[in-house]
Design an enzyme around this catalytic site. Structure first.
Site, short mmCIF file in Angstrom:
data_model
loop_
_atom_site.label_atom_id
_atom_site.label_comp_id
_atom_site.label_asym_id
_atom_site.label_seq_id
_atom_site.Cartn_x
_atom_site.Cartn_y
_atom_site.Cartn_z
CE1 TYR A 207 6.26 -3.38 0.07
CE2 TYR A 207 8.39 -4.24 0.77
CZ TYR A 207 7.45 -3.24 0.78
OH TYR A 207 7.68 -2.08 1.48
CE LYS A 211 6.92 -0.20 -1.55
NZ LYS A 211 6.25 1.11 -1.51
CB THR A 244 2.85 2.11 9.57
OG1 THR A 244 3.44 1.20 8.62
CG2 THR A 244 3.74 3.33 9.71
#
Length: 326
Positions: A207, A211, A244
């Protein structure tokens, strides 16, 4: 054996410590407030992952300002519900959903082909969709999930839409590419000979790498556009820690803890969308004032590898080669 365990655990420890640091910084600062933005009548925007979370708030605000917004997403039902909610709130909203799966290069190419057949301009592209800490797996084209969805899919989407972005921009009214990244890039590493994390897999490391790759791409793209004299700018945005569904793949005990504190301590999707909207819409960032890395409503300096021209170019060339692009 111990080395393998350490290689797996270290990225996780680093990411969670970084998350704690970011959260504490957020709690000690004022929420980002979006200034009043000008009307966007006549402009067309594409927002990936616009069916929920930060993306939904970006779409909602742009539609309220008069832009024609296309939600690009994988979940058709979710996208259509988002369109209906926005149109119920703003009767004149021009918002629609078009399916695109960023884990499929064929889907990305089809999405772009369908868009270009409509002969619409494209003034704003917000690369917002993403995955985090998903189980180890590959996209249909063989890319590691984080690298494939967060980076490769958006790289191809942007590349295929560049000619339309260039044609739609003009002096004083540049087209804009906004890449929604993360502070996680600060602990990411790019291994050019192992972009698919085959040697030692860690979802946390994968991850963070994806990014960082987004930032390197965003920065190099902006430089290429400037050097070519094209009326398009590219920037990257860290929305902060936002409440979220992105965290749904956390290890269950952490997921339970996160869901408990998120409503109290994390930013709301509206707050998370503020810096994204500012970089996409603000007249203050017109022309050469665009670009850069943004967080908390301000342009920020990030870690040195992000500005390494050799690493930027090497990743750019590797990406073109992986995708068979010229």
């Amino acid at each position: 054996m111990l080395s393998a365990i350490w290689s797996y655990l270290l990225p996780a420890v680093k990411l969670y410590l970084l998350g704690l640091k970011v959260l504490l910084a957020q709690l000690c600062s004022r929420p980002v407030r979006l200034p009043v933005m000008p009307r966007q009548d006549g402009k067309v925007a594409i927002v990936t992952g616009g069916g929920r979370g930060i993306g939904y708030e970006v779409v909602r605000h742009m539609a309220r300002l008069g832009a024609h917004v296309i939600i690009g997403g994988r979940d058709e039902q979710e996208g259509l519900v988002a369109v209906r909610r926005i149109c119920e709130e703003y009767k004149e909203a021009k918002v629609e959903f078009k399916k695109v799966d960023l884990a499929s290069l064929q889907s990305v190419r089809q999405f772009v082909q369908n868009f270009k057949e409509r002969d619409l301009p494209l003034n704003i592209l917000v690369n917002n969709a993403g995955v985090m800490l998903v189980p180890e797996g590959r996209t249909e084209d063989g890319f590691e999930q984080h690298f494939g969805v967060n980076y490769v899919g958006h790289f191809l989407l942007t590349w295929l839409l560049l000619d339309t972005l260039k044609d739609s921009g003009k002096c004083g009214h540049f087209s804009r590419v906004v890449n929604v990244s993360s502070s996680a890039h600060r602990i990411g590493n790019i291994t050019l000979n192992d972009l698919n994390s085959c040697q030692c897999y860690s979802a946390h490391a994968a991850y963070c790498q994806s990014k960082l790759a987004q930032l390197l791409f965003s920065s190099h793209l902006h430089q290429e556009l400037q050097h070519g004299g094209f009326p398009v700018s590219s920037c990257a945005v860290d929305p902060g820690m936002v409440d979220t569904a992105l965290y749904r793949h956390l290890w269950m005990p952490l997921r339970l803890a996160q869901s408990t504190i998120a409503h109290l301590l994390f930013r709301t999707p509206t707050e998370g969308a503020a810096t994204v909207l500012y970089t996409a819409l603000s007249p203050d960032l017109e022309g050469e004032r665009g670009g850069g890395y943004w967080a908390n409503g301000c342009r920020e300096i990030t870690r040195p590898p992000t500005f390494d021209p050799h690493l930027q170019l090497s990743l750019w060339e590797a990406s073109l080669q992986l995708l068979g692009l010229q």
